[in-house]
Motif scaffolding. Structure first.
Motif, short mmCIF file in Angstrom:
data_model
loop_
_atom_site.label_atom_id
_atom_site.label_comp_id
_atom_site.label_asym_id
_atom_site.label_seq_id
_atom_site.Cartn_x
_atom_site.Cartn_y
_atom_site.Cartn_z
N LEU A 77 -12.74 -3.48 -10.69
CA LEU A 77 -12.04 -3.45 -9.41
C LEU A 77 -11.31 -2.13 -9.26
O LEU A 77 -10.88 -1.52 -10.24
CB LEU A 77 -11.03 -4.60 -9.33
CG LEU A 77 -11.58 -6.01 -9.43
CD1 LEU A 77 -10.44 -7.02 -9.44
CD2 LEU A 77 -12.54 -6.31 -8.29
N THR A 78 -11.15 -1.69 -8.03
CA THR A 78 -10.36 -0.49 -7.79
C THR A 78 -8.89 -0.80 -7.99
O THR A 78 -8.47 -1.97 -7.98
CB THR A 78 -10.56 0.03 -6.35
OG1 THR A 78 -10.00 -0.93 -5.43
CG2 THR A 78 -12.04 0.27 -6.03
N TYR B 89 -0.81 -10.51 -3.45
CA TYR B 89 -1.15 -11.83 -2.91
C TYR B 89 -0.63 -12.94 -3.83
O TYR B 89 -0.02 -13.91 -3.38
CB TYR B 89 -2.66 -11.93 -2.73
CG TYR B 89 -3.12 -13.29 -2.29
CD1 TYR B 89 -3.00 -13.69 -0.97
CD2 TYR B 89 -3.65 -14.19 -3.21
CE1 TYR B 89 -3.40 -14.95 -0.57
CE2 TYR B 89 -4.06 -15.45 -2.82
CZ TYR B 89 -3.93 -15.83 -1.50
OH TYR B 89 -4.32 -17.08 -1.11
N GLN C 83 -6.60 -0.24 -5.84
CA GLN C 83 -6.13 -0.86 -4.60
C GLN C 83 -6.45 -2.35 -4.58
O GLN C 83 -5.62 -3.16 -4.15
CB GLN C 83 -6.72 -0.17 -3.37
CG GLN C 83 -6.18 1.21 -3.13
CD GLN C 83 -7.01 2.29 -3.82
OE1 GLN C 83 -7.82 2.02 -4.72
NE2 GLN C 83 -6.80 3.54 -3.43
N GLN C 84 -7.64 -2.73 -5.03
CA GLN C 84 -8.00 -4.14 -5.07
C GLN C 84 -7.09 -4.90 -6.04
O GLN C 84 -6.63 -6.00 -5.73
CB GLN C 84 -9.46 -4.31 -5.48
CG GLN C 84 -10.45 -3.89 -4.42
CD GLN C 84 -11.88 -3.85 -4.95
OE1 GLN C 84 -12.14 -3.41 -6.07
NE2 GLN C 84 -12.81 -4.33 -4.14
N CYS C 85 -6.83 -4.31 -7.18
CA CYS C 85 -5.93 -4.94 -8.17
C CYS C 85 -4.53 -5.09 -7.60
O CYS C 85 -3.91 -6.16 -7.70
CB CYS C 85 -5.90 -4.13 -9.45
SG CYS C 85 -7.44 -4.16 -10.40
N ASP D 275 1.00 3.03 -3.33
CA ASP D 275 -0.22 3.29 -4.09
C ASP D 275 -0.21 4.67 -4.75
O ASP D 275 -0.43 4.78 -5.95
CB ASP D 275 -1.47 3.16 -3.21
CG ASP D 275 -1.95 1.72 -3.09
OD1 ASP D 275 -1.38 0.83 -3.75
OD2 ASP D 275 -2.90 1.50 -2.32
N GLN E 35 -3.64 -5.26 -4.49
CA GLN E 35 -3.66 -6.28 -3.44
C GLN E 35 -3.68 -7.69 -4.04
O GLN E 35 -3.01 -8.60 -3.54
CB GLN E 35 -4.87 -6.09 -2.53
CG GLN E 35 -4.75 -4.90 -1.62
CD GLN E 35 -6.05 -4.60 -0.86
OE1 GLN E 35 -7.13 -5.07 -1.24
NE2 GLN E 35 -5.93 -3.81 0.19
N MET E 36 -4.43 -7.86 -5.12
CA MET E 36 -4.47 -9.17 -5.78
C MET E 36 -3.10 -9.53 -6.35
O MET E 36 -2.66 -10.67 -6.22
CB MET E 36 -5.53 -9.16 -6.89
CG MET E 36 -6.95 -9.12 -6.38
SD MET E 36 -8.17 -8.80 -7.69
CE MET E 36 -7.92 -10.18 -8.78
N GLN F 187 0.81 -1.22 0.00
CA GLN F 187 0.00 0.00 0.00
C GLN F 187 0.85 1.27 0.00
O GLN F 187 0.44 2.28 -0.58
CB GLN F 187 -0.92 -0.02 1.22
CG GLN F 187 -1.86 1.16 1.28
CD GLN F 187 -2.77 1.08 2.49
OE1 GLN F 187 -2.70 0.15 3.28
NE2 GLN F 187 -3.64 2.07 2.63
#
Length: 193
Positions: A123-124, A134, A126-128, A104, A130-131, A101
């Motif tokens: 997706l936002t 991961y 941030q979601q992308c 970002d 994070q994916m 993060q």
């Protein structure tokens, strides 16, 4: 309990499947680090490894992995002024941690969608991000086990392959199609003893 012959057969298969993972692992790592290098070039210039602003943006904890020290070490091993010689010197953990993060605002909000055009729609950023983090961390896990000649046969290897293929597809769907056509992981998986 395995007898000696069964254990040796499983050992040999573990080595074979580890070898089969080299191509998708390499394609995944190169695709991701090239995407990140493109973003870093857009933000800090083509000589981003020598950018003081970039260096200062990196965490430098007293203990544990230091991204800042890692960058300095990689620069020291590379030809001065040649970004392409720094890229492979950086540990995989460095690339993974760029998807946290803290990066970002400067890197991912303005550049993630263009750098990873195959990301799922809706997706936002941030979601992308994070994916990606991961999935990359999962790749790092199997990559390290393979590099240290450890057993990987107890893992969900089909999921590990899918993870690598997905990351490549997020960067370049065409490259992912090519990779899926030439990989040998799925064939070796079917031959598990």
């Amino acid at each position: 309990m395995l007898n000696t012959r069964q254990a040796l057969t499983l050992y040999a298969w573990n080595a074979e499947i580890s070898g089969a993972f080299m191509l998708p692992q390499q394609a995944c790592e190169v695709a991701v680090r090239n995407a990140v290098s493109d973003v870093l070039s857009a933000v800090y210039g083509l000589q981003w490894p020598w950018s003081l602003g970039f260096e200062r943006s990196l965490p430098d904890p007293q203990s544990g992995f230091s991204m800042r020290k890692e960058l300095c070490t990689a620069r020291g091993k590379a030809r001065a002024g040649n970004t392409n010689t720094v890229i492979p010197e950086l540990k995989f953990a460095f690339w993974v941690r760029l998807f946290t993060q803290r990066f970002d605002n400067r890197l991912w909000l303005p550049h993630l969608k263009a750098s990873f055009p195959g990301m799922p729609a809706g997706l936002t950023v941030q979601q992308c991000r994070q994916m990606i983090y991961y999935e990359l961390d999962g790749v790092r896990s199997i990559r390290n086990r393979i590099a240290h000649h450890e057993p990987i046969f107890a893992r969900n290897l089909a999921a590990d392959y899918t993870r690598m293929l997905t990351l490549v597809a997020w960067r370049c769907p065409t490259t992912a199609t090519w990779l899926d056509e030439i990989e040998s992981v799925t064939t070796v998986l079917d031959q598990r003893p």
